[in-house]
Design an enzyme around this catalytic site. Structure first.
Site, PDB file in Angstrom:
ATOM      1  N   PHE A 151       0.804  -1.227   0.000  1.00 25.09           N
ATOM      2  CA  PHE A 151       0.000   0.000   0.000  1.00 25.09           C
ATOM      3  C   PHE A 151       0.830   1.268   0.000  1.00 25.09           C
ATOM      4  O   PHE A 151       0.338   2.333  -0.388  1.00 25.09           O
ATOM      5  CB  PHE A 151      -0.913   0.016   1.237  1.00 25.09           C
ATOM      6  CG  PHE A 151      -0.175   0.353   2.519  1.00 25.09           C
ATOM      7  CD1 PHE A 151      -0.020   1.673   2.930  1.00 25.09           C
ATOM      8  CD2 PHE A 151       0.380  -0.652   3.311  1.00 25.09           C
ATOM      9  CE1 PHE A 151       0.680   1.988   4.094  1.00 25.09           C
ATOM     10  CE2 PHE A 151       1.067  -0.347   4.466  1.00 25.09           C
ATOM     11  CZ  PHE A 151       1.220   0.981   4.860  1.00 25.09           C
ATOM     12  N   LYS A 175      -1.697  -7.251  -9.069  1.00 24.18           N
ATOM     13  CA  LYS A 175      -2.594  -7.157  -7.918  1.00 24.18           C
ATOM     14  C   LYS A 175      -2.099  -6.042  -7.008  1.00 24.18           C
ATOM     15  O   LYS A 175      -1.162  -6.223  -6.232  1.00 24.18           O
ATOM     16  CB  LYS A 175      -2.649  -8.461  -7.120  1.00 24.18           C
ATOM     17  CG  LYS A 175      -3.810  -8.459  -6.101  1.00 24.18           C
ATOM     18  CD  LYS A 175      -3.649  -9.491  -5.014  1.00 24.18           C
ATOM     19  CE  LYS A 175      -2.890  -8.961  -3.824  1.00 24.18           C
ATOM     20  NZ  LYS A 175      -3.569  -7.827  -3.129  1.00 24.18           N
ATOM     21  N   GLU A 178      -5.259  -3.474  -1.797  1.00 28.15           N
ATOM     22  CA  GLU A 178      -6.682  -3.161  -1.690  1.00 28.15           C
ATOM     23  C   GLU A 178      -6.938  -1.919  -0.843  1.00 28.15           C
ATOM     24  O   GLU A 178      -8.063  -1.399  -0.803  1.00 28.15           O
ATOM     25  CB  GLU A 178      -7.440  -4.355  -1.084  1.00 28.15           C
ATOM     26  CG  GLU A 178      -7.125  -4.672   0.369  1.00 28.15           C
ATOM     27  CD  GLU A 178      -5.844  -5.477   0.567  1.00 28.15           C
ATOM     28  OE1 GLU A 178      -5.578  -5.873   1.718  1.00 28.15           O
ATOM     29  OE2 GLU A 178      -5.117  -5.708  -0.421  1.00 28.15           O
ATOM     30  N   SER A 228       5.552  -7.076   3.115  1.00 27.22           N
ATOM     31  CA  SER A 228       6.112  -7.475   4.411  1.00 27.22           C
ATOM     32  C   SER A 228       6.953  -8.734   4.286  1.00 27.22           C
ATOM     33  O   SER A 228       6.793  -9.536   3.366  1.00 27.22           O
ATOM     34  CB  SER A 228       4.981  -7.713   5.414  1.00 27.22           C
ATOM     35  OG  SER A 228       4.280  -8.914   5.101  1.00 27.22           O
ATOM     36  N   CYS A 283       9.560   1.465   3.229  1.00 26.04           N
ATOM     37  CA  CYS A 283      10.477   0.370   3.531  1.00 26.04           C
ATOM     38  C   CYS A 283      11.926   0.839   3.508  1.00 26.04           C
ATOM     39  O   CYS A 283      12.812   0.138   3.983  1.00 26.04           O
ATOM     40  CB  CYS A 283      10.283  -0.781   2.552  1.00 26.04           C
ATOM     41  SG  CYS A 283      10.701  -0.389   0.844  1.00 26.04           S
ATOM     42  N   GLU A 383       9.904  -3.956  12.482  1.00 23.88           N
ATOM     43  CA  GLU A 383       9.695  -2.813  11.604  1.00 23.88           C
ATOM     44  C   GLU A 383       8.407  -2.120  12.040  1.00 23.88           C
ATOM     45  O   GLU A 383       7.312  -2.663  11.874  1.00 23.88           O
ATOM     46  CB  GLU A 383       9.604  -3.260  10.143  1.00 23.88           C
ATOM     47  CG  GLU A 383       9.505  -2.105   9.162  1.00 23.88           C
ATOM     48  CD  GLU A 383       9.487  -2.570   7.713  1.00 23.88           C
ATOM     49  OE1 GLU A 383       9.841  -1.759   6.838  1.00 23.88           O
ATOM     50  OE2 GLU A 383       9.109  -3.726   7.448  1.00 23.88           O
TER      51      GLU A 383
END
Length: 499
Positions: A151, A175, A178, A228, A283, A383
């Site tokens: 995201f 993909k 969402e 992740s 990240c 994290e």
């Protein structure tokens, strides 16, 4: 306010999903529902893959120059629509408009790099490798590729995947997350407006069932993932067992070292932008600050400058950071701050009770700083993915290098110093894939590869640059000899020599 339904994108057009499961897409500054996204059915995933497989038969034969011209048009359209795309990012993700515009720019870099496909996909040739024998290699597309993105960069991360994949002659099924899909969908619409043929680029939405189907589908040849560590590890294992090429860019715990000889204001301003920009949801954010020697005395200034940073909705252009993407993300960050306090770290700046006027329901957490952080603490090991900076102090550069190398992650790191020797020593001895020298977030330009390492990456080849070309192509080596029409064979040769 109207709520848009997010479509699938299959065979060159938006397709309403027939799924019975839909999720709300929330503006994180207001909690308003701005869109609804389907968790599509397995049959819809299969339809998207079938469209991509059928399109590959013709797309792989499209001349490089024509693919280049499509990419040139695509980059022009992205540039033209940057403000529109950035507004969608801010509405659904929450990052500030300047940050969202910067994200579009970083994604645009990859598309611009893909415009060089006429030279990027060249093979090699050795003339007269043996008597009248030429040996040459061809870098050919694999077939159908797939991408699963996180995201936090709904435009940049898809750009890390499909532009080079389709420029090299593959077709693609994407993909997106969402949580903020609308900017990704606008990007895909612009790609088709630029001339990407029907079926070459398709989009499905959903959760684990959709991701698993992409991993398992026999017609998908390669899969790229950014997200992740937990999910990336599962994706890499599952898709690998299905015989696919897989690249998984995963979690991180990035460190920034400040040496006492660094330019003080530059170093402090850069680390705070890195740690707290996008509310820490990067990240490549430097979430651990390592102060060396006398630089440990700079902590008070770091805290005061952080305290002055402005928290607000992403539409407020002078805000330094916006909200977290969801209430669940905010709750997790708040819980980790509580844990840090409980484990004995010093809470030098507490952002838990931040109030933003006019936005009482926003997922806001202010800049938060822990000092006296040690490697055994949860806030160091996990994290956090929020605006929380962990500060550790060490005596020497060697101590800093040892401290960072002991961490299992290897996504990115940075050093601020005016010493060429210190910078060279750090660059040489640090065991991290991407290094910044007086650069806080060392994401390389798109014609270099993204080279996170160790626990931050699974798979040999990363996105962008030469590694991406290698990932999305397979090498075919041809050994060819052509005889003169009147040439008479001298007899059977049963050796392996070409003669």
């Amino acid at each position: 306010m109207s709520v848009r339904n997010v479509s699938l994108y299959i065979d060159g057009q938006p397709v309403p999903s027939q799924s019975g499961e839909w999720r709300d897409v929330i503006n994180p500054a207001t909690q308003e529902v701005v869109a609804r996204v389907p968790f599509c059915t397995v049959e819809e995933v299969d339809r998207a893959v079938a469209s991509a497989k059928a399109a590959f038969k013709t797309w792989r034969k499209v001349p490089l120059a024509k693919r280049m011209r499509i990419m040139l048009k695509f980059q022009a359209l992205i540039r033209e629509h940057t403000a529109e795309i950035a507004a969608l990012i801010t509405e659904e993700h929450g990052k500030t408009l300047p940050d969202a515009e910067g994200e579009v720019g970083r994604g645009l870099e990859v598309v611009e790099h893909a415009c060089s496909i006429t030279t990027l996909q060249l093979g090699e040739i050795a003339e007269n490798a043996a008597s009248d024998v030429n040996v040459y290699s061809l870098n050919q597309p694999l077939g159908v590729g797939a991408g699963i993105t996180a995201f936090n960069f709904p435009v940049m991360l898809p750009c890390f995947m499909f532009p080079l994949a389709i420029a090299t002659g593959n077709t693609f099924v994407l993909k997106p997350s969402e949580q903020d899909p609308s900017s990704t969908m606008r990007l895909v619409e612009l790609a088709h407006e630029a001339g990407v043929p029907a079926g070459v680029l398709n989009v499905v939405h959903g959760g684990p069932d959709v991701a698993n189907r992409l991993c398992d589908h026999p017609d998908i040849k390669a899969l790229s993932f950014i997200g992740s560590t937990r999910i990336g590890t599962l994706i890499h294992e599952r898709a690998g067992k299905a015989g696919k090429r897989v690249q998984a860019m995963m979690g991180a715990k990035n460190h920034c070292v400040i040496m006492p000889d660094a330019n003080r204001s530059q170093a402090i301003n850069n680390i705070l932008g890195s740690a707290f920009g996008a509310a820490g949801q990067r990240c490549m954010a430097n979430s651990v600050l390592v102060l060396v020697g006398e630089a440990r005395q700079w902590l008070d200034e770091i805290v005061e400058k952080s305290r002055a940073m402005k928290v607000g909705p992403g539409t407020q252009r002078d805000a330094d950071l916006g909200p977290l993407v969801s209430p669940a993300a905010r709750d997790r960050v708040l819980q980790l701050i509580d844990t840090g306090e409980g484990e004995g770290a010093t809470l030098a700046l507490d952002g838990r009770d931040i109030q933003v006027e006019g936005y009482p329901d926003g997922n806001f957490v202010g800049p938060t700083i822990f000092s006296d952080v040690t490697a055994d603490m949860t806030i160091y090991k996990e994290e956090i993915f929020g605006p929380v900076l962990c500060v550790a102090g060490v005596e020497t550069l060697d101590d800093a290098i040892e401290f960072i190398n002991a961490n299992p992650n290897g996504n990115g790191t940075a050093i601020f110093t005016n010493s060429g020797w210190a910078a060279k020593r750090f660059e040489s001895d640090i065991d991290v894939g991407q290094v910044g020298i007086n650069v806080p977030i060392p994401v390389p330009v798109a014609y270099f590869s993204f080279t996170g390492s160790r626990a931050s990456k699974l798979g040999d080849l990363g996105p962008n640059g030469k590694q991406a070309i290698a990932f999305w192509t397979q090498t075919k080596t041809v050994t060819a000899r052509w005889f003169e029409p009147e040439n008479v064979s001298s007899g059977i040769n049963s050796t392996i020599s070409m003669g």
